[in-house]
Enzyme design. Sequence first.
Site, mmCIF file in Angstrom:
data_model
loop_
_atom_site.group_PDB
_atom_site.id
_atom_site.type_symbol
_atom_site.label_atom_id
_atom_site.label_comp_id
_atom_site.label_asym_id
_atom_site.label_seq_id
_atom_site.Cartn_x
_atom_site.Cartn_y
_atom_site.Cartn_z
ATOM 1 N N LEU A 123 0.818 -1.002 -0.067
ATOM 2 C CA LEU A 123 0.179 -0.137 -0.073
ATOM 3 C C LEU A 123 1.004 1.456 -0.092
ATOM 4 C CD1 LEU A 123 -2.547 -0.925 2.710
ATOM 5 C CD2 LEU A 123 -3.051 -0.971 0.294
ATOM 6 N N ASP A 124 0.275 2.371 -0.552
ATOM 7 C CA ASP A 124 1.122 3.573 -0.650
ATOM 8 C C ASP A 124 1.436 3.829 0.934
ATOM 9 O OD1 ASP A 124 1.123 3.648 -3.229
ATOM 10 O OD2 ASP A 124 -0.535 5.327 -3.360
ATOM 11 N N ARG A 125 2.573 4.587 1.137
ATOM 12 C CA ARG A 125 2.740 5.005 2.640
ATOM 13 C C ARG A 125 1.595 5.792 3.248
ATOM 14 N NH1 ARG A 125 4.887 9.566 4.989
ATOM 15 N NH2 ARG A 125 5.438 10.392 2.832
#
Length: 481
Positions: free
Chosen positions: A190-192
């Site tokens: 997942l994106d940060r």
Amino acid sequence: MAEPGPGEKEEAAPAPKKRRLAGGERYVPPPRKLSTGVSFGPAHFAETSYYFEAGLRKVRPYYFDFRTYCKGRWVGRSLLHVFSTEFRAQPLAYYRAAARAGRLRLNEEPVRDLDIVLKNNDFLRNTVHRHEPPVTAQPIQILVEDDEVVVVDKPSSLPVHPCGRFRHNTVIFILGKEHDLKELHTIHRLDRMTSGVLMFAKTAEVSKRIDEQVRERQLEKEYVCRVVGEFPEHEVVCEEPILVVSYKVGVCRVDPKGKFCKTIFQRLSYNGKTSVVRCLPRTGRTHQIRVHLQYLGHPIVNDPIYNMEAWGPDRGKGGKIDKTDEELLKALVEEHRSKQSLDILGISEEDLNSNAENKDCGNSSDGTKSAQAGPTNENSCPAEDTKDPERNDVAACPLNSDSNLETLEKNKELGSCENQDGQTGEKSLEEKDPLCVECKITRRDPSPKELVMYLHALRYKGAEFEYCSKMPEWANEDWQE
């Protein structure tokens, strides 16, 4: 050769003898075989400690070794030449001071002379004082743990595993250090800044099995987000191709030269100002949902990249930007710099200064598991000791002023890096490193609210499993900003 009889020990093969070195000749070790996978042990977790302050999880600054083998293009060049041409974020005065302090080692021997010429397989180690950006103090909730998988609800602002400036403030490190969950295999990322369902496999076999489902598009992913304006009531399908503008800053845009993408959107509610939207990505490109929503004119309400003024008056709607990639990146950085929020991007001034001469543009990798080049990519960060061969792995905090050199010479303990700040969690936060510019800078901490982006991975479903998290508070129909 006869096998050993009962009670006899088989003789071990004699250890290979090191070749006697001629006078003045330097020993160059054979290249090490790098380990695969993401695995950290007690020594890594003991490097430093966490502390919590004002809703943030913080890491005490600590000493860390950046390591790299000599690149092919460095062979026959001096260390001084390599530092002056490829590591421009730091002045040469830093490296001279670091060498005097014993922080630079070549084949595990202290570097005394930067004019030393590099040879093939030379191993370089650079010890630096490392600072990590704060992340939210919200705990990682474990949704499922069995013999095969660990499934967590990831808070926003945490990278999945070490990359860029993040190491201890990552999901992998926190799970290992606080939950004793180690040697996990990443199934997807997942994106940060994205929260929600995140899966890890406990064995390589399970990882391979689920990865096959990912490649064959058998894994269903459902996200929920809150976007600007009144999203259409009918189903919206966006198939605009996406191109990576910068791996370093982590920016993409719609472009005909990009890779094929497909996202299905369905509005769930509208409160008069913003809409809650269900997102079903059919491909796994970098920032796919965020870029497609921006293109549709409904960026995520608090997206720190795709809902910024830098994109122009229409904020990138319809792919209209009217800036070159270089101008766009500069405008984005300047906008965050003016708000003292570069940490929200996960980068620092030093990150921006380093490798300025290198091109960052290129296509995103496909899927949810392939690694990408670049030190601050939010989606895929290389595991320890599996660094890209073309990356500048040797890094250091730049020197703030020549006066630090005198301090360094006088302070043997700090200069030799034997004072491992924060290893036991009892060290004073006031301890400073005389070579580290970060120690001299007072940065504004982000608020916990700034570390939340309204994009959440709600559900992951495969052939034999389905994992869900609770709907986030900001996705409730009656929620108000």
